[in-house]
Design a protein around this motif. Structure first.
Motif, PDB file in Angstrom:
ATOM      1  N   ARG A   1      20.478  55.604  59.687  1.00 53.23           N
ATOM      2  CA  ARG A   1      21.547  54.693  60.094  1.00 53.23           C
ATOM      3  C   ARG A   1      21.152  53.237  59.843  1.00 53.23           C
ATOM      4  N   ILE A   2      19.923  52.892  60.197  1.00 53.28           N
ATOM      5  CA  ILE A   2      19.436  51.523  59.978  1.00 53.28           C
ATOM      6  C   ILE A   2      19.411  51.207  58.486  1.00 53.28           C
ATOM      7  N   THR A   3      18.914  52.149  57.699  1.00 54.67           N
ATOM      8  CA  THR A   3      18.856  51.956  56.248  1.00 54.67           C
ATOM      9  C   THR A   3      20.253  51.784  55.669  1.00 54.67           C
ATOM     10  N   LYS A   4      21.159  52.645  56.064  1.00 54.51           N
ATOM     11  CA  LYS A   4      22.530  52.579  55.545  1.00 54.51           C
ATOM     12  C   LYS A   4      23.171  51.229  55.862  1.00 54.51           C
ATOM     13  N   ARG A   5      23.058  50.788  57.094  1.00 52.52           N
ATOM     14  CA  ARG A   5      23.672  49.511  57.486  1.00 52.52           C
ATOM     15  C   ARG A   5      23.089  48.347  56.701  1.00 52.52           C
ATOM     16  N   THR A   6      21.774  48.344  56.558  1.00 53.32           N
ATOM     17  CA  THR A   6      21.123  47.261  55.812  1.00 53.32           C
ATOM     18  C   THR A   6      21.577  47.247  54.363  1.00 53.32           C
ATOM     19  N   PHE A   7      21.613  48.412  53.740  1.00 56.61           N
ATOM     20  CA  PHE A   7      22.012  48.495  52.333  1.00 56.61           C
ATOM     21  C   PHE A   7      23.491  48.146  52.154  1.00 56.61           C
ATOM     22  N   VAL A   8      24.336  48.595  53.049  1.00 57.85           N
ATOM     23  CA  VAL A   8      25.764  48.274  52.947  1.00 57.85           C
ATOM     24  C   VAL A   8      25.976  46.768  53.075  1.00 57.85           C
ATOM     25  N   ASP A   9      25.279  46.141  54.020  1.00 64.63           N
ATOM     26  CA  ASP A   9      25.405  44.690  54.186  1.00 64.63           C
ATOM     27  C   ASP A   9      25.023  43.948  52.914  1.00 64.63           C
ATOM     28  N   ARG A  10      23.958  44.390  52.257  1.00 64.12           N
ATOM     29  CA  ARG A  10      23.459  43.688  51.079  1.00 64.12           C
ATOM     30  C   ARG A  10      24.240  44.017  49.809  1.00 64.12           C
ATOM     31  N   THR A  11      25.032  45.068  49.817  1.00 64.49           N
ATOM     32  CA  THR A  11      25.797  45.442  48.623  1.00 64.49           C
ATOM     33  C   THR A  11      27.279  45.111  48.758  1.00 64.49           C
ATOM     34  N   THR A  12      27.616  44.325  49.783  1.00 68.35           N
ATOM     35  CA  THR A  12      29.014  43.972  50.049  1.00 68.35           C
ATOM     36  C   THR A  12      29.233  42.480  49.820  1.00 68.35           C
ATOM     37  N   SER A  13      30.273  42.135  49.099  1.00 64.72           N
ATOM     38  CA  SER A  13      30.629  40.735  48.880  1.00 64.72           C
ATOM     39  C   SER A  13      31.023  40.088  50.214  1.00 64.72           C
ATOM     40  N   THR A  14      30.715  38.804  50.350  1.00 63.76           N
ATOM     41  CA  THR A  14      31.092  38.070  51.557  1.00 63.76           C
ATOM     42  C   THR A  14      32.378  37.265  51.373  1.00 63.76           C
ATOM     43  N   SER A  15      33.064  37.460  50.259  1.00 65.21           N
ATOM     44  CA  SER A  15      34.374  36.804  50.084  1.00 65.21           C
ATOM     45  C   SER A  15      35.359  37.340  51.122  1.00 65.21           C
ATOM     46  N   PRO A  16      36.252  36.495  51.626  1.00 62.82           N
ATOM     47  CA  PRO A  16      37.285  36.989  52.545  1.00 62.82           C
ATOM     48  C   PRO A  16      38.115  38.077  51.874  1.00 62.82           C
TER      49      PRO A  16
ATOM     50  N   PRO B   1      42.155  37.418  45.188  1.00 59.33           N
ATOM     51  CA  PRO B   1      42.220  38.067  43.862  1.00 59.33           C
ATOM     52  C   PRO B   1      40.885  38.060  43.133  1.00 59.33           C
ATOM     53  N   VAL B   2      40.029  37.066  43.422  1.00 57.90           N
ATOM     54  CA  VAL B   2      38.700  37.001  42.806  1.00 57.90           C
ATOM     55  C   VAL B   2      37.685  36.633  43.879  1.00 57.90           C
ATOM     56  N   GLU B   3      36.431  36.958  43.623  1.00 60.08           N
ATOM     57  CA  GLU B   3      35.374  36.590  44.555  1.00 60.08           C
ATOM     58  C   GLU B   3      35.113  35.087  44.491  1.00 60.08           C
ATOM     59  N   LEU B   4      34.876  34.484  45.616  1.00 59.74           N
ATOM     60  CA  LEU B   4      34.501  33.076  45.645  1.00 59.74           C
ATOM     61  C   LEU B   4      33.084  32.915  45.130  1.00 59.74           C
ATOM     62  N   PRO B   5      32.807  31.808  44.433  1.00 58.90           N
ATOM     63  CA  PRO B   5      31.443  31.571  43.939  1.00 58.90           C
ATOM     64  C   PRO B   5      30.446  31.603  45.092  1.00 58.90           C
ATOM     65  N   GLY B   6      29.333  32.254  44.860  1.00 57.08           N
ATOM     66  CA  GLY B   6      28.285  32.326  45.867  1.00 57.08           C
ATOM     67  C   GLY B   6      28.463  33.421  46.890  1.00 57.08           C
ATOM     68  N   THR B   7      29.516  34.236  46.764  1.00 57.93           N
ATOM     69  CA  THR B   7      29.738  35.310  47.741  1.00 57.93           C
ATOM     70  C   THR B   7      29.502  36.698  47.146  1.00 57.93           C
ATOM     71  N   GLU B   8      29.121  36.757  45.873  1.00 61.04           N
ATOM     72  CA  GLU B   8      28.902  38.056  45.247  1.00 61.04           C
ATOM     73  C   GLU B   8      27.733  38.781  45.907  1.00 61.04           C
ATOM     74  N   ALA B   9      27.794  40.101  45.928  1.00 65.73           N
ATOM     75  CA  ALA B   9      26.698  40.901  46.462  1.00 65.73           C
ATOM     76  C   ALA B   9      25.477  40.768  45.557  1.00 65.73           C
ATOM     77  N   GLU B  10      24.301  40.683  46.159  1.00 68.20           N
ATOM     78  CA  GLU B  10      23.057  40.582  45.391  1.00 68.20           C
ATOM     79  C   GLU B  10      22.548  41.956  44.967  1.00 68.20           C
TER      80      GLU B  10
END
Length: 324
Positions: A257-272, A276-285
């Protein structure tokens, strides 16, 4: 969680699959560095050292006995391996000490090792009457006996419920407090007898060994396993090179569960959401390499029974922070 023994101890779980998952990150690097965050007897590191002759390995373990055994197993590759006596949540300091800024692949093989289970004096196995120790690092101060003999009822019940997912946590905690007034707990056999008496017969017949969940909870508490994992994964991801990969092998739901949450957080864009497009600097790393949690094949489990409970997740870094 027993494993089939090999020449130098236990056969590593899903070794070929770990090589497959991490090979793209290693093959693509000019001077690749692999971090074995949970060295154990050294089986996974041996597989990587043999497969990749130019690979540098940083090998971490909190257990001095494991490090000693692994050094023997890995002696043919000693010029390429840096050994570190540390917990995996100290990965940042270990990399600094090794002179590594960015590494390319890492493996976390979580939980107690079969080597530790097989050492009856360590107290991990409920099938053998032994001292209630359960320390992965014998130099750590807290033992399972101290937890049982000193923690108040509420804290015992919380640990058994949260870390062992034990339905009868309150009942077991009451029995422990009552029995320790008669005599302190010092061996696992007495605790197992208490658990047989405290857990209803119907549950004992269908819920697996009655000591399994309590022993898991005590081990996690003694070694601060979940807190270590929560602290380790973000640092491991932050120090990963672009195109590098991290793979985690979990053997119970709390770790996964801890691993899944950490990985999901890091693979998810932070754009609202809804743009229609991701805001600069919000792309998933990072991106997910595995779809959900992979399990071992039936053939792997037949060869290596410990693989029956493993859940594997992997991520790859696709963007550096500087380029976001």
């Amino acid at each position: 969680m027993n494993q089939v023994s090999g020449e130098f101890g236990h056969v590593p779980v899903m070794a070929e699959r770990m090589l497959e998952l991490l090979a793209p990150a290693i093959d693509g690097a000019a001077r690749p560095v692999f971090v074995d965050a949970t060295l154990g007897a050294g089986g996974h590191s041996e597989a990587f050292a043999r497969r990749f002759p130019d690979l540098r390995i940083v090998a971490i373990d909190r257990d001095t006995t494991a490090l000693l055994q692994a050094r023997s197993r890995l002696a043919p590759f000693a010029d390429r391996i840096t050994f570190a006596h540390a917990r995996y949540d100290e990965i940042g300091d270990v990399l600094d000490d090794a002179g590594v800024d960015r590494y390319h692949a890492a493996l976390f093989d979580l939980g107690v090792s079969s080597m530790q289970l097989d050492r009856s004096d360590r107290g991990f196995a409920y099938a053998v009457d032994a001292a209630l120790d359960m320390r992965m690092n014998p130099d750590d101060p807290l033992t399972a006996a101290e937890v049982l003999n000193t923690y108040p009822h509420g804290e015992l019940a919380r640990i058994l419920s949260q870390y062992g997912e034990e339905r009868f946590a309150g009942r077991i905690a009451s029995a422990i407090v009552r029995e320790r007034e008669i005599a302190p707990f010092d061996t696992s056999g007495r605790l197992v007898e208490l658990l047989y008496a405290a857990i209803p017969a119907a549950t004992r017949r269908t819920g697996g060994h009655p000591a399994k969940r309590t022993f898991q909870a005590l081990r996690i508490e003694v070694n601060a396993e979940l807190a270590s994992l929560r602290a380790a994964l973000p640092v491991a991801l932050d120090r990963l090179a672009v195109d590098g990969r991290v793979t985690v092998m979990s053997y119970q739901s709390l770790e996964d569960r801890i691993t899944k949450r950490t990985f999901v957080d890091r693979t998810t864009s932070t754009s609202p959401p809804g743009l229609p497009v991701e805001l600069p600097g919000t792309e998933a790393e990072f991106r997910l390499v595995t779809r959900g949690a992979e399990q071992a094949t039936e053939a792997e489990i037949e060869t290596n029974p410990r693989a029956a409970s493993v859940r594997v997740r992997a991520v790859q870094r696709i963007l550096s922070k500087e380029k976001r």
